[in-house]
Design an enzyme around this catalytic site. Structure first.
Site, PDB file in Angstrom:
ATOM      1  N   ASP A   1     -11.058   3.428   4.417  1.00  0.00           N
ATOM      2  CA  ASP A   1     -11.570   1.610   4.254  1.00  0.00           C
ATOM      3  C   ASP A   1     -12.962   1.599   4.213  1.00  0.00           C
ATOM      4  O   ASP A   1     -13.734   0.802   4.292  1.00  0.00           O
ATOM      5  CB  ASP A   1     -10.574   0.969   5.766  1.00  0.00           C
ATOM      6  CG  ASP A   1     -10.030   0.511   5.072  1.00  0.00           C
ATOM      7  OD1 ASP A   1      -9.063  -0.036   4.049  1.00  0.00           O
ATOM      8  OD2 ASP A   1      -8.557  -0.162   5.896  1.00  0.00           O
TER       9      ASP A   1
ATOM     10  N   LYS B   1       0.704  -1.092   0.173  1.00  0.00           N
ATOM     11  CA  LYS B   1       0.309  -0.198  -0.231  1.00  0.00           C
ATOM     12  C   LYS B   1       0.954   1.536  -0.077  1.00  0.00           C
ATOM     13  O   LYS B   1       0.760   2.153  -0.371  1.00  0.00           O
ATOM     14  CB  LYS B   1      -0.719  -0.129   0.757  1.00  0.00           C
ATOM     15  CG  LYS B   1      -2.274  -1.067   0.873  1.00  0.00           C
ATOM     16  CD  LYS B   1      -2.771  -1.293   2.475  1.00  0.00           C
ATOM     17  CE  LYS B   1      -3.821  -2.554   2.061  1.00  0.00           C
ATOM     18  NZ  LYS B   1      -4.140  -2.814   3.403  1.00  0.00           N
TER      19      LYS B   1
ATOM     20  N   GLN C   1      -4.543  -1.494   9.649  1.00  0.00           N
ATOM     21  CA  GLN C   1      -4.013  -2.969   9.425  1.00  0.00           C
ATOM     22  C   GLN C   1      -4.769  -4.582  10.197  1.00  0.00           C
ATOM     23  O   GLN C   1      -3.805  -4.194  11.286  1.00  0.00           O
ATOM     24  CB  GLN C   1      -2.025  -3.169   8.859  1.00  0.00           C
ATOM     25  CG  GLN C   1      -2.482  -4.497   8.249  1.00  0.00           C
ATOM     26  CD  GLN C   1      -3.104  -4.216   6.787  1.00  0.00           C
ATOM     27  OE1 GLN C   1      -2.747  -3.223   6.099  1.00  0.00           O
ATOM     28  NE2 GLN C   1      -3.346  -5.379   6.071  1.00  0.00           N
TER      29      GLN C   1
END
Ligand code: NAP
Length: 293
Positions: free
Chosen positions: A120, A53, A97
């Site tokens: 997200d 990422k 994460q």
């Protein structure tokens, strides 16, 4: 191979090319889209996702800030970092994460993220907005899957979509998005309580496997010509490989590709789309911040 290969890598690249001018336009206004990443512990898969990422951000001229905490860091320390990110004007997107270490409530940590930076799309506020169809950050994997379905050329209106999996981050939001009026699919959601999985999957015009079970979907479970999207990423032992394992999806690709109309590979299907939709949301967040400035 009868099926058309849905190349997520190529589609992701096309979307990133489209983001380039938007990043440049922000730079002209003195703003660099910033993604803050929090990694707790040193799980190798999580480390490699985070690295991918960050690399993707750098390639697009975006900034990424990484914070690492040891696996023993408690919930309070993790939430403290989230609050720092919330207050930092150079951060436009926050990524925690997952999974977090045992004993830490993912729900509490995610709830601490400011919805304005929740790229997200996991916070209850964004999930709620998504369900009622208000503007929000769409969760990256489901959003990427929708783009792949679009690229397959299949008509979604009136199609029967079967989603195998009902997690909060993939299956549930996917089912919600597929049932939206703009997509207009009829949706069936399967899970471990489903009595005869094959009976449902065989009726799918669009079949999405997000169960985290290696090669669960066999050729005889797929309707000829169906669009098959494989979200699964599973490590299976393979002593013929130097590392001793290889990645497979939730679909038995080699057999299903001869039955399906279109299919995503693993790797190179949904994975690159997930990262790209994260960049997409971060650029959008920075644009919104620029609009407020
Ligand atoms: P998860 O939280 O473990 O959820 C799996 C879901 O699948 C659950 O709802 C479970 O049912 C259902 N399920 C499991 N085995 C099943 C079976 N044999 N038959 C029917 N349903 C079954 O997993 P997740 O986070 O959604 O991830 C799913 C997979 O996608 C994983 O392989 C993950 O690594 C991968 N993934 C990939 C990306 C990407 O970017 N490529 C992103 C996210 C996730 P119950 O609810 O009844 O337990």
């Amino acid at each position: 191979m009868a099926a058309k290969l849905l190349d997520g890598k190529r589609l992701a690249e096309e979307i990133r090319v489209g983001l380039g001018p938007r990043v440049l336009a922000l730079a002209e206004r003195g703003m660099v889209p910033g993604l803050a990443v929090l990694l707790v512990g040193d799980d190798p898969a999580s480390v490699s996702y985070v690295t991918a990422k960050e690399k993707a951000c750098a390639e697009l001229g975006m900034r990424s800030v990484e914070r690492r905490l040891p696996a023993e860091a408690g919930e309070a320390a993790i939430i403290e970092v989230v609050r720092e990110f919330n207050d930092d004007p150079s951060v436009h997107g926050i990524l925690i994460q997952l999974p977090l270490p045992k004993g830490v409530s993912e729900a509490k940590v995610v709830e601490a993220i400011s919805p304005e930076k929740d790229v997200d799309g996991f916070t209850p506020v964004n999930v709620g907005r998504m369900v009622i169809g208000e503007p929000c950050f769409l969760p990256c994997t489901p959003h990427g899957v929708l783009k792949l379905i679009e690229a397959s050329g299949i008509r979604t209106a009136g199609a029967h979509a079967v989603v195998v999996g009902r997690s909060n981050i993939v299956g549930k939001p996917l089912a919600t998005l597929l049932a939206r009026k703009s997509v207009n699919a009829t949706v069936t959601v399967c899970h471990t309580g489903t009595r005869d999985l094959a009976e449902h999957t065989r009726r799918a015009d669009i079949l999405i496997a997000c169960a985290g079970t290696p090669e669960l979907i066999k050729a005889d479970m797929v309707k000829p010509g169906a669009c098959v999207i494989d979200v699964g990423v599973n490590r299976v032992d393979d002593q013929s490989r130097a590392k001793g394992w290889r990645l497979v999806g939730d679909v038995e690709f080699d057999a299903v590709k001869d039955v399906a109309g279109s299919i995503t590979p693993v790797p190179g299907g949904v994975g690159p789309m997930t990262i790209t939709m994260l960049l997409f949301n971060t650029v959008e967040s920075a644009e919104r911040a620029a609009g407020r400035a």
